[in-house]
Design a protein around this motif. Structure first.
Motif, PDB file in Angstrom:
ATOM      1  N   ALA A   2      15.961  -7.911   0.159  1.00 55.20           N
ATOM      2  CA  ALA A   2      14.645  -7.521  -0.353  1.00 55.20           C
ATOM      3  C   ALA A   2      13.548  -7.880   0.651  1.00 55.20           C
ATOM      4  N   GLN A   3      13.657  -9.070   1.264  1.00 54.62           N
ATOM      5  CA  GLN A   3      12.668  -9.474   2.269  1.00 54.62           C
ATOM      6  C   GLN A   3      12.714  -8.556   3.485  1.00 54.62           C
ATOM      7  N   LEU A   4      13.920  -8.248   3.955  1.00 53.35           N
ATOM      8  CA  LEU A   4      14.053  -7.363   5.119  1.00 53.35           C
ATOM      9  C   LEU A   4      13.478  -5.978   4.828  1.00 53.35           C
ATOM     10  N   ALA A   5      13.776  -5.453   3.659  1.00 54.24           N
ATOM     11  CA  ALA A   5      13.260  -4.127   3.293  1.00 54.24           C
ATOM     12  C   ALA A   5      11.741  -4.151   3.167  1.00 54.24           C
ATOM     13  N   GLY A   6      11.206  -5.223   2.609  1.00 55.57           N
ATOM     14  CA  GLY A   6       9.760  -5.313   2.438  1.00 55.57           C
ATOM     15  C   GLY A   6       9.005  -5.543   3.731  1.00 55.57           C
ATOM     16  N   ALA A   7       9.662  -6.183   4.693  1.00 54.45           N
ATOM     17  CA  ALA A   7       8.996  -6.535   5.949  1.00 54.45           C
ATOM     18  C   ALA A   7       9.183  -5.491   7.044  1.00 54.45           C
ATOM     19  N   THR A   8      10.027  -4.508   6.813  1.00 49.76           N
ATOM     20  CA  THR A   8      10.317  -3.504   7.834  1.00 49.76           C
ATOM     21  C   THR A   8       9.534  -2.233   7.533  1.00 49.76           C
ATOM     22  N   PRO A   9       8.550  -1.915   8.386  1.00 46.64           N
ATOM     23  CA  PRO A   9       7.727  -0.731   8.104  1.00 46.64           C
ATOM     24  C   PRO A   9       8.472   0.578   8.373  1.00 46.64           C
ATOM     25  N   THR A  10       8.116   1.593   7.599  1.00 48.53           N
ATOM     26  CA  THR A  10       8.644   2.932   7.818  1.00 48.53           C
ATOM     27  C   THR A  10       7.908   3.583   8.993  1.00 48.53           C
ATOM     28  N   LYS A  11       8.402   4.709   9.462  1.00 47.85           N
ATOM     29  CA  LYS A  11       7.708   5.441  10.528  1.00 47.85           C
ATOM     30  C   LYS A  11       6.301   5.814  10.088  1.00 47.85           C
TER      31      LYS A  11
END
Length: 88
Positions: A32-41
């Motif tokens: 969840a942290q990785l998904a929340g901290a990784t911006p989309t294009k």
């Protein structure tokens, strides 16, 4: 919250588990942290445009040009190489 299964190689699973353990959290929380901290294009594009507008307004007083980009790239290269701050 409903659970779902994500299939990954055992090596990836083990790595995720190790990272989660090192942080004292569950693998669920780590993902969840990785998904929340990784911006989309799209988010990166929006950040770039907002940053460009800020630089133009507060530092350049006009449009950001290719020449500005080259100066910035050279400055960054100098910082990384340690040339900034050298006594000459």
């Amino acid at each position: 919250m409903a659970d779902t299964t994500i299939k990954v190689d055992p090596a990836v699973r083990d790595r995720l588990q190790e990272l989660a353990r090192d942080r004292g959290i569950t693998m669920r929380d780590l993902l969840a942290q990785l998904a929340g901290a990784t911006p989309t294009k799209e988010e990166l594009t929006q950040r770039r445009e907002e940053t460009k507008a800020y630089v133009e307004e507060h530092f350049l007083g006009g449009p950001y040009t290719e020449a500005d980009a080259k100066v910035g790239e050279q400055l960054w290269a100098d910082v990384l190489s340690g040339r900034i701050g050298e006594v000459q």
